[in-house]
Scaffold this motif. Sequence first.
Motif, PDB file in Angstrom:
ATOM      1  N   ASP A  14       2.992   1.603   4.447  1.00 32.24           N
ATOM      2  CA  ASP A  14       3.500   0.710   5.478  1.00 32.24           C
ATOM      3  C   ASP A  14       4.738  -0.001   4.952  1.00 32.24           C
ATOM      4  OD1 ASP A  14       3.362  -0.543   7.955  1.00 32.24           O
ATOM      5  OD2 ASP A  14       1.508  -1.611   7.539  1.00 32.24           O
ATOM      6  N   GLY A  15       5.502  -0.576   5.846  1.00 34.70           N
ATOM      7  CA  GLY A  15       6.641  -1.404   5.460  1.00 34.70           C
ATOM      8  C   GLY A  15       6.288  -2.866   5.596  1.00 34.70           C
ATOM      9  N   ASP A  16       7.069  -3.723   4.959  1.00 32.48           N
ATOM     10  CA  ASP A  16       6.799  -5.153   5.035  1.00 32.48           C
ATOM     11  C   ASP A  16       6.931  -5.674   6.463  1.00 32.48           C
ATOM     12  OD1 ASP A  16       9.873  -6.773   4.625  1.00 32.48           O
ATOM     13  OD2 ASP A  16       9.668  -4.626   4.319  1.00 32.48           O
ATOM     14  N   GLY A  17       7.892  -5.149   7.216  1.00 32.41           N
ATOM     15  CA  GLY A  17       8.055  -5.601   8.599  1.00 32.41           C
ATOM     16  C   GLY A  17       6.829  -5.303   9.436  1.00 32.41           C
ATOM     17  N   SER A  18       6.312  -4.103   9.330  1.00 33.03           N
ATOM     18  CA  SER A  18       5.111  -3.720  10.067  1.00 33.03           C
ATOM     19  C   SER A  18       3.910  -4.528   9.590  1.00 33.03           C
ATOM     20  CB  SER A  18       4.860  -2.230   9.891  1.00 33.03           C
ATOM     21  OG  SER A  18       3.679  -1.836  10.533  1.00 33.03           O
ATOM     22  N   PHE A  19       3.769  -4.690   8.283  1.00 31.96           N
ATOM     23  CA  PHE A  19       2.671  -5.477   7.729  1.00 31.96           C
ATOM     24  C   PHE A  19       2.680  -6.891   8.302  1.00 31.96           C
ATOM     25  CE2 PHE A  19       1.320  -8.618   4.577  1.00 31.96           C
ATOM     26  CZ  PHE A  19       0.013  -8.238   4.373  1.00 31.96           C
ATOM     27  N   ILE A  20       3.846  -7.511   8.330  1.00 36.35           N
ATOM     28  CA  ILE A  20       3.956  -8.887   8.823  1.00 36.35           C
ATOM     29  C   ILE A  20       3.669  -8.948  10.330  1.00 36.35           C
ATOM     30  CG2 ILE A  20       5.579 -10.795   9.224  1.00 36.35           C
ATOM     31  CD1 ILE A  20       6.889  -9.852   6.486  1.00 36.35           C
ATOM     32  N   PHE A  37     -10.073   3.513   0.221  1.00 35.33           N
ATOM     33  CA  PHE A  37      -8.902   3.093   0.985  1.00 35.33           C
ATOM     34  C   PHE A  37      -7.865   2.438   0.083  1.00 35.33           C
ATOM     35  CE2 PHE A  37      -6.412   0.206   3.640  1.00 35.33           C
ATOM     36  CZ  PHE A  37      -5.959   1.096   4.579  1.00 35.33           C
ATOM     37  N   LYS A  38      -6.646   2.972   0.132  1.00 33.40           N
ATOM     38  CA  LYS A  38      -5.523   2.446  -0.643  1.00 33.40           C
ATOM     39  C   LYS A  38      -4.380   2.125   0.309  1.00 33.40           C
ATOM     40  CE  LYS A  38      -8.079   3.663  -4.087  1.00 33.40           C
ATOM     41  NZ  LYS A  38      -9.101   2.736  -4.452  1.00 33.40           N
ATOM     42  N   TYR A  39      -3.804   0.939   0.180  1.00 34.82           N
ATOM     43  CA  TYR A  39      -2.776   0.452   1.100  1.00 34.82           C
ATOM     44  C   TYR A  39      -1.506   0.173   0.302  1.00 34.82           C
ATOM     45  CZ  TYR A  39      -1.190  -2.348   5.190  1.00 34.82           C
ATOM     46  OH  TYR A  39      -0.528  -2.854   6.289  1.00 34.82           O
ATOM     47  N   ILE A  40      -0.440   0.899   0.606  1.00 34.75           N
ATOM     48  CA  ILE A  40       0.849   0.725  -0.072  1.00 34.75           C
ATOM     49  C   ILE A  40       1.807   0.064   0.909  1.00 34.75           C
ATOM     50  CG2 ILE A  40       2.831   1.883  -1.121  1.00 34.75           C
ATOM     51  CD1 ILE A  40       0.896   4.157  -1.937  1.00 34.75           C
ATOM     52  N   ILE A  41       2.428  -1.025   0.482  1.00 36.67           N
ATOM     53  CA  ILE A  41       3.437  -1.696   1.298  1.00 36.67           C
ATOM     54  C   ILE A  41       4.767  -1.589   0.578  1.00 36.67           C
ATOM     55  CG2 ILE A  41       4.199  -3.868   2.312  1.00 36.67           C
ATOM     56  CD1 ILE A  41       1.202  -4.636   2.434  1.00 36.67           C
ATOM     57  N   ILE A  42       5.721  -0.928   1.236  1.00 36.24           N
ATOM     58  CA  ILE A  42       7.085  -0.835   0.710  1.00 36.24           C
ATOM     59  C   ILE A  42       7.826  -2.057   1.259  1.00 36.24           C
ATOM     60  CG2 ILE A  42       9.181   0.563   0.554  1.00 36.24           C
ATOM     61  CD1 ILE A  42       6.687   1.988  -0.591  1.00 36.24           C
ATOM     62  N   ASN A  43       8.127  -2.989   0.393  1.00 34.38           N
ATOM     63  CA  ASN A  43       8.718  -4.258   0.806  1.00 34.38           C
ATOM     64  C   ASN A  43      10.202  -4.295   0.428  1.00 34.38           C
ATOM     65  OD1 ASN A  43       9.412  -6.887   1.365  1.00 34.38           O
ATOM     66  ND2 ASN A  43       7.817  -7.818   0.108  1.00 34.38           N
ATOM     67  N   SER A  93      -8.733   3.343  -8.617  1.00 35.56           N
ATOM     68  CA  SER A  93      -9.635   2.204  -8.513  1.00 35.56           C
ATOM     69  C   SER A  93     -10.885   2.547  -7.707  1.00 35.56           C
ATOM     70  CB  SER A  93      -8.888   1.054  -7.841  1.00 35.56           C
ATOM     71  OG  SER A  93      -9.788   0.057  -7.426  1.00 35.56           O
ATOM     72  N   ASP A  94     -12.018   1.973  -8.110  1.00 38.40           N
ATOM     73  CA  ASP A  94     -13.267   2.153  -7.377  1.00 38.40           C
ATOM     74  C   ASP A  94     -13.430   1.134  -6.255  1.00 38.40           C
ATOM     75  OD1 ASP A  94     -14.113   4.360  -8.785  1.00 38.40           O
ATOM     76  OD2 ASP A  94     -15.194   3.189 -10.280  1.00 38.40           O
ATOM     77  N   ASP A  95     -12.388   0.422  -5.951  1.00 38.87           N
ATOM     78  CA  ASP A  95     -12.403  -0.568  -4.868  1.00 38.87           C
ATOM     79  C   ASP A  95     -11.257  -0.286  -3.905  1.00 38.87           C
ATOM     80  OD1 ASP A  95     -14.504  -2.398  -5.783  1.00 38.87           O
ATOM     81  OD2 ASP A  95     -13.144  -2.824  -7.444  1.00 38.87           O
ATOM     82  N   ASN A  96     -11.313  -0.944  -2.732  1.00 35.26           N
ATOM     83  CA  ASN A  96     -10.123  -0.885  -1.890  1.00 35.26           C
ATOM     84  C   ASN A  96      -9.001  -1.581  -2.660  1.00 35.26           C
ATOM     85  OD1 ASN A  96     -10.534  -3.675  -1.538  1.00 35.26           O
ATOM     86  ND2 ASN A  96     -11.248  -3.477   0.549  1.00 35.26           N
ATOM     87  N   ALA A  97      -7.778  -1.142  -2.440  1.00 35.28           N
ATOM     88  CA  ALA A  97      -6.679  -1.670  -3.241  1.00 35.28           C
ATOM     89  C   ALA A  97      -5.390  -1.694  -2.429  1.00 35.28           C
ATOM     90  CB  ALA A  97      -6.481  -0.819  -4.500  1.00 35.28           C
ATOM     91  N   LEU A  98      -4.541  -2.656  -2.756  1.00 35.70           N
ATOM     92  CA  LEU A  98      -3.241  -2.797  -2.112  1.00 35.70           C
ATOM     93  C   LEU A  98      -2.167  -2.832  -3.185  1.00 35.70           C
ATOM     94  CD1 LEU A  98      -2.218  -4.946   0.864  1.00 35.70           C
ATOM     95  CD2 LEU A  98      -0.968  -5.254  -1.270  1.00 35.70           C
ATOM     96  N   LEU A  99      -1.102  -2.088  -2.958  1.00 34.91           N
ATOM     97  CA  LEU A  99       0.044  -2.050  -3.870  1.00 34.91           C
ATOM     98  C   LEU A  99       1.293  -2.404  -3.083  1.00 34.91           C
ATOM     99  CD1 LEU A  99       1.590  -1.282  -6.499  1.00 34.91           C
ATOM    100  CD2 LEU A  99       1.516   1.095  -5.693  1.00 34.91           C
ATOM    101  N   GLU A 100       1.915  -3.516  -3.457  1.00 34.45           N
ATOM    102  CA  GLU A 100       3.206  -3.897  -2.878  1.00 34.45           C
ATOM    103  C   GLU A 100       4.292  -3.381  -3.810  1.00 34.45           C
ATOM    104  OE1 GLU A 100       5.968  -7.839  -1.971  1.00 34.45           O
ATOM    105  OE2 GLU A 100       4.001  -8.091  -2.888  1.00 34.45           O
ATOM    106  N   ILE A 101       5.214  -2.598  -3.260  1.00 32.44           N
ATOM    107  CA  ILE A 101       6.334  -2.091  -4.041  1.00 32.44           C
ATOM    108  C   ILE A 101       7.599  -2.735  -3.490  1.00 32.44           C
ATOM    109  CG2 ILE A 101       7.627  -0.065  -4.792  1.00 32.44           C
ATOM    110  CD1 ILE A 101       5.085   1.599  -4.171  1.00 32.44           C
TER     111      ILE A 101
END
Length: 137
Positions: A14-20, A37-43, A93-101
């Motif tokens: 996802d992008g930061d604009g969409s996330f917000i 579930f892994k969530y990547i935000i390209i900021n 990771s064995d958990d849900n995770a979020l990565l902001e790039i």
Amino acid sequence: MNLALKNRKVICIDGDGSFIMHMGSIAIIASHSKKNFKYIIINNGSHESVGAQPTVGFDIDILGVAKAVGFQKMYRAENREELEKYFKDFIESDDNALLEIRVKTGARADLGRPRETPIENKKLFMTYIKTTEKEDE
């Protein structure tokens, strides 16, 4: 998100604009997502794909929001070295995770645009999910 795909990693980019703009969704995502579930935000601090209007992406604590709604692992990468350092732990990771790039604005001049309509993408995605569910049974 389809909770039936328990044996496959689900990665949302996802992008930061969409996330917000859709921030209310992150609480639902975190409360229903499992370890796959892994969530990547390209900021890039911008709604770049629709005219480069600035966002508050660099001014808010995206990782703090993720933690507050129930994400178990959060990472932020501000350069290639940090991305390389965190990515393996994030994806395995064995958990849900979020990565902001965090990145700069700008795209290649020859960057292609989607050829399918949103409806076509929806149909392709739904077909894929149905096929994948059958494989996982």
